[in-house]
Write a protein that holds these residues in place. Sequence first.
Motif, PDB file in Angstrom:
ATOM      1  N   PRO A  66       0.819  -1.223   0.000  1.00  0.00           N
ATOM      2  CA  PRO A  66       0.000   0.000   0.000  1.00  0.00           C
ATOM      3  C   PRO A  66       0.848   1.267   0.000  1.00  0.00           C
ATOM      4  N   TYR A  67       1.947   1.235   0.749  1.00  0.00           N
ATOM      5  CA  TYR A  67       2.815   2.407   0.803  1.00  0.00           C
ATOM      6  C   TYR A  67       3.423   2.687  -0.568  1.00  0.00           C
ATOM      7  N   VAL A  68       3.919   1.637  -1.216  1.00  0.00           N
ATOM      8  CA  VAL A  68       4.562   1.812  -2.520  1.00  0.00           C
ATOM      9  C   VAL A  68       3.540   2.302  -3.553  1.00  0.00           C
ATOM     10  N   TYR A  69       2.356   1.711  -3.533  1.00  0.00           N
ATOM     11  CA  TYR A  69       1.306   2.168  -4.459  1.00  0.00           C
ATOM     12  C   TYR A  69       0.964   3.631  -4.209  1.00  0.00           C
ATOM     13  N   GLN A  98      -8.057   9.134 -11.814  1.00  0.00           N
ATOM     14  CA  GLN A  98      -8.916   8.139 -12.481  1.00  0.00           C
ATOM     15  C   GLN A  98      -8.070   6.974 -12.991  1.00  0.00           C
ATOM     16  N   ARG A  99      -6.915   7.303 -13.555  1.00  0.00           N
ATOM     17  CA  ARG A  99      -6.049   6.248 -14.085  1.00  0.00           C
ATOM     18  C   ARG A  99      -5.575   5.336 -12.945  1.00  0.00           C
ATOM     19  N   ALA A 100      -5.264   5.959 -11.810  1.00  0.00           N
ATOM     20  CA  ALA A 100      -4.814   5.159 -10.665  1.00  0.00           C
ATOM     21  C   ALA A 100      -5.912   4.191 -10.219  1.00  0.00           C
ATOM     22  N   VAL A 101      -7.147   4.676 -10.180  1.00  0.00           N
ATOM     23  CA  VAL A 101      -8.264   3.808  -9.779  1.00  0.00           C
ATOM     24  C   VAL A 101      -8.385   2.641 -10.760  1.00  0.00           C
ATOM     25  N   ILE A 102      -8.326   2.938 -12.048  1.00  0.00           N
ATOM     26  CA  ILE A 102      -8.472   1.888 -13.066  1.00  0.00           C
ATOM     27  C   ILE A 102      -7.335   0.864 -12.949  1.00  0.00           C
ATOM     28  N   VAL A 103      -6.115   1.354 -12.817  1.00  0.00           N
ATOM     29  CA  VAL A 103      -4.963   0.440 -12.792  1.00  0.00           C
ATOM     30  C   VAL A 103      -4.977  -0.420 -11.526  1.00  0.00           C
ATOM     31  N   LEU A 104      -5.238   0.214 -10.388  1.00  0.00           N
ATOM     32  CA  LEU A 104      -5.205  -0.549  -9.134  1.00  0.00           C
ATOM     33  C   LEU A 104      -6.353  -1.552  -9.064  1.00  0.00           C
ATOM     34  N   THR A 140     -12.294  -0.710  -1.789  1.00  0.00           N
ATOM     35  CA  THR A 140     -12.018  -0.216  -0.435  1.00  0.00           C
ATOM     36  C   THR A 140     -10.501  -0.067  -0.220  1.00  0.00           C
ATOM     37  N   ARG A 141      -9.757  -1.035  -0.750  1.00  0.00           N
ATOM     38  CA  ARG A 141      -8.292  -0.996  -0.647  1.00  0.00           C
ATOM     39  C   ARG A 141      -7.743   0.170  -1.488  1.00  0.00           C
ATOM     40  N   VAL A 142      -8.330   0.364  -2.668  1.00  0.00           N
ATOM     41  CA  VAL A 142      -7.903   1.472  -3.535  1.00  0.00           C
ATOM     42  C   VAL A 142      -8.124   2.800  -2.813  1.00  0.00           C
ATOM     43  N   ALA A 143      -9.254   2.906  -2.132  1.00  0.00           N
ATOM     44  CA  ALA A 143      -9.560   4.139  -1.398  1.00  0.00           C
ATOM     45  C   ALA A 143      -8.528   4.383  -0.298  1.00  0.00           C
ATOM     46  N   GLU A 144      -8.137   3.320   0.403  1.00  0.00           N
ATOM     47  CA  GLU A 144      -7.114   3.468   1.454  1.00  0.00           C
ATOM     48  C   GLU A 144      -5.797   3.955   0.853  1.00  0.00           C
ATOM     49  N   ILE A 145      -5.437   3.367  -0.274  1.00  0.00           N
ATOM     50  CA  ILE A 145      -4.157   3.733  -0.913  1.00  0.00           C
ATOM     51  C   ILE A 145      -4.181   5.186  -1.370  1.00  0.00           C
ATOM     52  N   LEU A 146      -5.299   5.585  -1.976  1.00  0.00           N
ATOM     53  CA  LEU A 146      -5.375   6.942  -2.511  1.00  0.00           C
ATOM     54  C   LEU A 146      -5.740   7.970  -1.438  1.00  0.00           C
ATOM     55  N   GLY A 147      -6.051   7.491  -0.254  1.00  0.00           N
ATOM     56  CA  GLY A 147      -6.338   8.423   0.844  1.00  0.00           C
ATOM     57  C   GLY A 147      -7.632   9.183   0.648  1.00  0.00           C
ATOM     58  N   SER A 180     -12.273   8.670   0.198  1.00  0.00           N
ATOM     59  CA  SER A 180     -13.392   7.831   0.621  1.00  0.00           C
ATOM     60  C   SER A 180     -13.735   6.806  -0.461  1.00  0.00           C
ATOM     61  N   HIS A 181     -14.432   5.775  -0.040  1.00  0.00           N
ATOM     62  CA  HIS A 181     -14.901   4.741  -0.962  1.00  0.00           C
ATOM     63  C   HIS A 181     -15.812   5.347  -2.026  1.00  0.00           C
ATOM     64  N   SER A 182     -16.678   6.271  -1.614  1.00  0.00           N
ATOM     65  CA  SER A 182     -17.613   6.863  -2.588  1.00  0.00           C
ATOM     66  C   SER A 182     -16.859   7.712  -3.617  1.00  0.00           C
ATOM     67  N   SER A 183     -15.805   8.369  -3.167  1.00  0.00           N
ATOM     68  CA  SER A 183     -14.998   9.167  -4.111  1.00  0.00           C
ATOM     69  C   SER A 183     -14.330   8.260  -5.148  1.00  0.00           C
ATOM     70  N   VAL A 184     -13.832   7.118  -4.695  1.00  0.00           N
ATOM     71  CA  VAL A 184     -13.212   6.170  -5.634  1.00  0.00           C
ATOM     72  C   VAL A 184     -14.256   5.643  -6.613  1.00  0.00           C
ATOM     73  N   LYS A 185     -15.455   5.372  -6.114  1.00  0.00           N
ATOM     74  CA  LYS A 185     -16.502   4.862  -7.007  1.00  0.00           C
ATOM     75  C   LYS A 185     -16.881   5.917  -8.054  1.00  0.00           C
ATOM     76  N   THR A 186     -16.895   7.173  -7.629  1.00  0.00           N
ATOM     77  CA  THR A 186     -17.190   8.244  -8.583  1.00  0.00           C
ATOM     78  C   THR A 186     -16.105   8.308  -9.655  1.00  0.00           C
ATOM     79  N   GLN A 187     -14.851   8.248  -9.219  1.00  0.00           N
ATOM     80  CA  GLN A 187     -13.729   8.287 -10.181  1.00  0.00           C
ATOM     81  C   GLN A 187     -13.812   7.097 -11.127  1.00  0.00           C
ATOM     82  N   GLN A 188     -14.143   5.940 -10.569  1.00  0.00           N
ATOM     83  CA  GLN A 188     -14.249   4.729 -11.389  1.00  0.00           C
ATOM     84  C   GLN A 188     -15.355   4.881 -12.425  1.00  0.00           C
ATOM     85  N   ARG A 189     -16.500   5.391 -11.988  1.00  0.00           N
ATOM     86  CA  ARG A 189     -17.639   5.523 -12.916  1.00  0.00           C
ATOM     87  C   ARG A 189     -17.287   6.471 -14.063  1.00  0.00           C
ATOM     88  N   ARG A 190     -16.668   7.597 -13.720  1.00  0.00           N
ATOM     89  CA  ARG A 190     -16.310   8.567 -14.765  1.00  0.00           C
ATOM     90  C   ARG A 190     -15.259   7.997 -15.715  1.00  0.00           C
TER      91      ARG A 190
END
Lengths: 212, 164
Positions: free
Chosen positions: B56-59, B112-118, B127-134, B136-146
């Motif tokens: 997680p730290y490296v990501y 957005q690219r980070a969400v897609i790649v991870l 949930t793990r992606v959200a932790e890595i990117l610091g 919320s889960h809903s923010s990651v879902k929004t980025q993923q949807r877009r």
Amino acid sequence: MTMAHGPDELTIMLRERTASPPANPRRGEQAAARGRRALRRRRACGAALSAGAVAAVVALPGLTGDGGAPADVTPMSVRLPPAVPLPGTAGDLRLPLAASARYTHMGEPVRLTFTALSVDTVYNVRCSVPDSWLVVESESPGRETSIGRCGPQDHLAQYDRQSAGPAWAGRAHTWRLRVLPPGTRVDTATFTFGKVTVQPGAWAVGIYDRRR
Amino acid sequence: MTDRSGFTDYVEEHSDRLLRTAYLLTRDWGRAEDLLQTALAKAWIVWGRVSDDPAPYVYRIMTNTHASWWRRRWRGEVPTAALPEHAGPDPAAAFDDRDSMWTALAALSPRQRAVIVLHYFEALPLTRVAEILGCSHSSVKTQQRRALARLRIDPALRALKEVG
């Protein structure tokens, strides 16, 4: 528009594109060496500050910005364009060129002052020498230094509301930019770099913006 | 004194995979190597703290560093306004579609690219992606949807195929 693909195709595409990574058996050793250098610099910086010294951590030739080239200028044998043109507009919003500057040499730090007209400000740096290094430092507090390669493709970036923040639009900003020759030793972990030689190499920076 | 005895083993075991991730963020093997070594160097410094689970730290370092290098960057590889659409499962068309996706991936924001790649390459749950990117889960879902919309990906397609 009709959605054409499923997520599986996306995963397949990502795997295909990364099928042949270049090997680097010394990666661990190189990363550890970078870490050691960063740690040494950090300790040296801490020691200097604790002693009350006010000194630059990294001293580089050409930092005075007086335009004078150091004696160890390396002549280049390739023919380079004398100036780099900039496009009139940039980005999805086709923002017009609001400020620009052109330079003929790499290695010299330059200052660029401009007023941001919106939170959508685009900046574009064009470098004639492939794989040059571009270092952008902002004199506004709290803004990160950015470092990356420039040329032959544009180094093109755009702020948005989140990355610009409330203190961006309507204010004057001063950036210090350096385009460094491709062979310069750069530590991207600490935003520091080794000895810089001034060399011929045209580059240009453009700020694209429009008042809302 | 920080114990960094496991660092070399970690790099040997995982760095090929991490390099691929870095490449998907940067789209250039040279820059990917720079990005990965930047992240590994930072991990080396704090190895005593992160050695139990360095991933997680490296990501996080890779995605943050990439975003700070380039922010929302275009590299002259903007997706075409009208992507090709195909009626049948033509194998050649599949390659064209993947080329289109690869081109469209370049136009995504770093986040957005980070969400897609991870999520789609590293197969990490959101949930793990959200932790890595610091964020919320809903923010990651929004980025993923877009991001999926820009890549012309329909998340429902897999489900339909599985049912069929």
